[in-house]
Design a protein around this motif. Structure first.
Motif, PDB file in Angstrom:
ATOM      1  N   ASP A   1       1.435   7.359  -6.774  1.00 18.76           N
ATOM      2  CA  ASP A   1       0.934   6.381  -7.735  1.00 18.76           C
ATOM      3  C   ASP A   1       1.987   6.075  -8.799  1.00 18.76           C
ATOM      4  O   ASP A   1       2.072   4.946  -9.297  1.00 18.76           O
ATOM      5  CB  ASP A   1      -0.346   6.897  -8.399  1.00 18.76           C
ATOM      6  N   GLU A   2       2.788   7.075  -9.144  1.00 18.85           N
ATOM      7  CA  GLU A   2       3.813   6.897 -10.175  1.00 18.85           C
ATOM      8  C   GLU A   2       5.017   6.115  -9.652  1.00 18.85           C
ATOM      9  O   GLU A   2       5.550   5.240 -10.349  1.00 18.85           O
ATOM     10  CB  GLU A   2       4.266   8.265 -10.686  1.00 18.85           C
ATOM     11  N   LEU A   3       5.440   6.394  -8.416  1.00 18.51           N
ATOM     12  CA  LEU A   3       6.669   5.805  -7.888  1.00 18.51           C
ATOM     13  C   LEU A   3       6.441   4.548  -7.051  1.00 18.51           C
ATOM     14  O   LEU A   3       7.309   3.686  -6.973  1.00 18.51           O
ATOM     15  CB  LEU A   3       7.424   6.835  -7.041  1.00 18.51           C
ATOM     16  N   GLY A   4       5.299   4.481  -6.365  1.00 18.75           N
ATOM     17  CA  GLY A   4       5.021   3.319  -5.531  1.00 18.75           C
ATOM     18  C   GLY A   4       5.817   3.253  -4.241  1.00 18.75           C
ATOM     19  O   GLY A   4       5.956   2.176  -3.649  1.00 18.75           O
ATOM     20  N   THR A   5       6.341   4.379  -3.785  1.00 13.66           N
ATOM     21  CA  THR A   5       7.074   4.410  -2.524  1.00 13.66           C
ATOM     22  C   THR A   5       6.136   4.097  -1.366  1.00 13.66           C
ATOM     23  O   THR A   5       4.977   4.533  -1.353  1.00 13.66           O
ATOM     24  CB  THR A   5       7.698   5.805  -2.307  1.00 13.66           C
ATOM     25  N   THR A   6       6.609   3.342  -0.382  1.00 14.30           N
ATOM     26  CA  THR A   6       5.810   3.072   0.819  1.00 14.30           C
ATOM     27  C   THR A   6       5.811   4.328   1.677  1.00 14.30           C
ATOM     28  O   THR A   6       6.873   4.858   2.023  1.00 14.30           O
ATOM     29  CB  THR A   6       6.401   1.889   1.600  1.00 14.30           C
ATOM     30  N   VAL A   7       4.624   4.807   2.042  1.00 17.12           N
ATOM     31  CA  VAL A   7       4.503   6.076   2.756  1.00 17.12           C
ATOM     32  C   VAL A   7       3.693   5.884   4.029  1.00 17.12           C
ATOM     33  O   VAL A   7       2.624   5.258   4.012  1.00 17.12           O
ATOM     34  CB  VAL A   7       3.825   7.158   1.878  1.00 17.12           C
ATOM     35  N   LEU A   8       4.213   6.442   5.109  1.00 12.97           N
ATOM     36  CA  LEU A   8       3.485   6.543   6.373  1.00 12.97           C
ATOM     37  C   LEU A   8       3.298   8.028   6.635  1.00 12.97           C
ATOM     38  O   LEU A   8       4.277   8.759   6.822  1.00 12.97           O
ATOM     39  CB  LEU A   8       4.276   5.874   7.498  1.00 12.97           C
ATOM     40  N   LEU A   9       2.043   8.479   6.594  1.00  8.04           N
ATOM     41  CA  LEU A   9       1.746   9.918   6.663  1.00  8.04           C
ATOM     42  C   LEU A   9       0.876  10.223   7.859  1.00  8.04           C
ATOM     43  O   LEU A   9      -0.178   9.603   8.047  1.00  8.04           O
ATOM     44  CB  LEU A   9       1.070  10.367   5.364  1.00  8.04           C
ATOM     45  N   VAL A  10       1.315  11.188   8.668  1.00  4.10           N
ATOM     46  CA  VAL A  10       0.588  11.628   9.852  1.00  4.10           C
ATOM     47  C   VAL A  10      -0.210  12.887   9.533  1.00  4.10           C
ATOM     48  O   VAL A  10       0.309  13.818   8.899  1.00  4.10           O
ATOM     49  CB  VAL A  10       1.564  11.921  11.009  1.00  4.10           C
ATOM     50  N   THR A  11      -1.464  12.912   9.936  1.00  2.00           N
ATOM     51  CA  THR A  11      -2.286  14.100   9.778  1.00  2.00           C
ATOM     52  C   THR A  11      -3.338  14.126  10.884  1.00  2.00           C
ATOM     53  O   THR A  11      -3.688  13.088  11.437  1.00  2.00           O
ATOM     54  CB  THR A  11      -2.957  14.138   8.386  1.00  2.00           C
ATOM     55  N   HIS A  12      -3.831  15.325  11.198  1.00  4.85           N
ATOM     56  CA  HIS A  12      -4.973  15.439  12.114  1.00  4.85           C
ATOM     57  C   HIS A  12      -6.262  15.670  11.335  1.00  4.85           C
ATOM     58  O   HIS A  12      -7.350  15.742  11.904  1.00  4.85           O
ATOM     59  CB  HIS A  12      -4.754  16.609  13.085  1.00  4.85           C
ATOM     60  N   ASP A  13      -6.131  15.763  10.002  1.00  2.16           N
ATOM     61  CA  ASP A  13      -7.242  16.146   9.128  1.00  2.16           C
ATOM     62  C   ASP A  13      -7.845  14.895   8.490  1.00  2.16           C
ATOM     63  O   ASP A  13      -7.221  14.248   7.636  1.00  2.16           O
ATOM     64  CB  ASP A  13      -6.702  17.095   8.058  1.00  2.16           C
ATOM     65  N   ILE A  14      -9.054  14.527   8.864  1.00  2.00           N
ATOM     66  CA  ILE A  14      -9.686  13.318   8.344  1.00  2.00           C
ATOM     67  C   ILE A  14      -9.911  13.422   6.839  1.00  2.00           C
ATOM     68  O   ILE A  14      -9.811  12.416   6.117  1.00  2.00           O
ATOM     69  CB  ILE A  14     -11.019  13.020   9.084  1.00  2.00           C
TER      70      ILE A  14
END
Length: 346
Positions: A194-207
Motif C-alpha cells: 500500500d505504501e509503495l504501490g509496486t505491481t505484485v503477482l503472488l502465488v499461493t495455495h492458501d485461499i
C-alpha cells in the motif's frame, strides 16, 4: 470462466499463453490475464494448476510453448533475460539468501550488479531494512542463519525491492513460516504494498492468504484454467462455479467477516437528544471501564468478537474522533453480512 472488468492498460499481460511439456502434459492451457499497474494480484489453486509456471514466465525462467507474456507492452521473449530479471523483484518460499553474506550484503546484491556506488547502496539498504521493520544497525551485520524464518523472509522482500522494481513476483513467499509469523508477514507486506504501490503477482495455495492480500484473486484449476477472476469480496460472495465454491470451502461467511468493514448503515443511531433504547448501551459503555467498543471501519470479524463479549448484547460504535455514534447489535451485524454477500463490497 467468469471475470470482472479487466484493466484497460495492463503492466503484465498473459496473451493466450500455454505450456505443454514434451510428454504431452499441459501445465497451462490457453490463458489470457491482465495485471494492472500497482495491483496486487494473487494466483490461487491446487497443485498442478500452473500458478508457479505462470509466474516464472514473466521473468523467463520458463518459456511458454504458445502465446506471449507482455511487460509494459513488450514481449519478454525479445528482452535480454539478465536485464529483465534485474528489473523484477523475485521472492520464493525458501528465500534463497546467500549464507556467506551478511543481511546488508544480501539486500545490496542487485545494486552491486548494477554498479551503484557505496553511499547510494548503503542508504538504500538502510531504507529497506527499516521498511520491513528490521533495525539496520542490529540486523544488517548478521548472517541469514542468525535470523528467524520470518526475519529471513523480510530480508528476501527487502532484497527484491532494492532497485525500485515495477514488478515483484512472489512464489509461496510465506509458506515456510509458522502460522503466527505468517499472519504478521502478510499484514506487513500488505502495508508495504500500500505504501509503495509496486505491481505484485503472488502465488499461493492458501485461499485465506489470497483474499487477505489480493486486490483481485485469480482462481486456477488443473492445467492452468482460469475459473474466476474477481476482487476478494466478490469471489467469496458470488463464486463463479462449483469448483470455485469447493476450493473456497464452507467458511465463506467467516472470510467475508474479515474483509468487510463496519459502516454507519450497520449502526443503530440514537436520537439527537440522546434518548431511546439505542442510546442506552452507549451511555452504559461510556461509563464502564473495559466495556467492548468498535470503530467505524473495523472489520465485521472484530465487531463479532466485541459482540461476543458484550454483557448486554450490544457494543458502542465510535467514529475516528473517538465519539460514540450509536450501537451495534447482532441484528445489525447480520444485516452487514447480508449487505456484503449481496454487493460483494470489500
Amino acid at each position: 470462466m467468469t471475470q470482472t472488468e479487466t484493466p484497460s492498460e495492463a503492466l503484465i499481460r498473459f496473451d493466450g499463453v500455454g505450456m505443454t511439456y514434451a510428454d504431452g502434459t499441459v501445465a497451462v492451457g490457453h490463458l489470457d490475464l491482465d495485471v494492472a499497474p500497482h495491483e496486487l494480484l494473487t494466483l490461487v489453486g491446487p497443485s498442478g494448476s500452473g500458478k508457479s509456471t505462470l509466474l516464472r514466465m514473466v521473468n523467463r525462467l520458463v518459456e511458454p510453448t504458445s502465446g506471449r507474456v507482455l511487460l509494459e507492452g513488450e514481449d519478454v521473449a525479445r528482452m535480454d533475460a539478465a536485464r529483465l530479471r534485474r528489473g523484477i523483484g523475485y521472492v520464493i518460499q525458501d528465500v534463497g539468501l546467500f549464507p556467506h553474506r551478511t543481511v546488508a550484503q544480501n539486500v545490496a546484491t542487485v545494486p552491486g550488479l548494477l554498479g551503484w556506488d557505496r553511499r547510494r547502496t548503503r542508504e538504500r539498504v538502510e531504507e529497506l531494512l527499516t521498511l520491513v521493520r528490521l533495525d539496520p544497525a542490529v540486523h544488517g551485520p548478521r548472517y541469514p542463519q542468525e535470523l528467524s524464518g520470518g526475519q529471513r523472509q523480510r530480508v528476501g522482500v527487502a532484497r527484491a525491492l532494492a532497485t525500485h522494481p515495477k514488478v515483484m513476483l512472489m512464489d509461496e513467499p510465506f509458506g515456510a513460516v509458522d502460522p503466527e509469523g505468517r499472519r504478521s508477514l502478510q499484514a506487513e507486506f500488505r502495508r508495504i504494498h500500500d505504501e509503495l504501490g509496486t505491481t505484485v503477482l503472488l502465488v499461493t495455495h492458501d485461499i485465506d492468504e489470497a483474499v487477505m492480500l489480493g486486490d483481485r484473486v485469480a482462481v486456477l484449476s488443473q492445467g492452468g484454467r482460469l475459473e474466476q477472476l474477481a476482487p476478494p469480496a466478490v469471489l467469496l460472495s458470488r463464486p463463479a462455479n462449483a469448483f470455485v465454491e469447493g476450493f473456497i470451502g464452507d467458511a465463506r461467511a467467516v472470510k467475508l467477516l474479515a474483509l468487510t468493514e463496519l459502516v454507519r448503515a450497520d449502526v443503530e443511531v440514537s436520537s439527537p437528544a440522546g434518548a431511546g433504547p439505542a442510546a442506552e448501551p452507549a451511555r452504559r459503555a461510556a461509563g464502564t471501564p473495559g466495556a467492548p467498543t468498535v470503530r467505524l471501519g473495523d472489520t465485521l470479524s472484530s465487531a463479532f468478537s466485541a459482540l461476543a463479549t458484550a454483557e448486554d448484547g450490544a457494543v458502542t460504535v465510535m467514529d475516528d474522533g473517538g465519539s460514540a455514534v450509536g450501537t451495534l447489535t447482532p441484528d445489525g451485524l447480520h444485516a452487514a453480512l447480508r449487505r456484503a454477500v449481496g454487493t460483494g463490497a470489500r
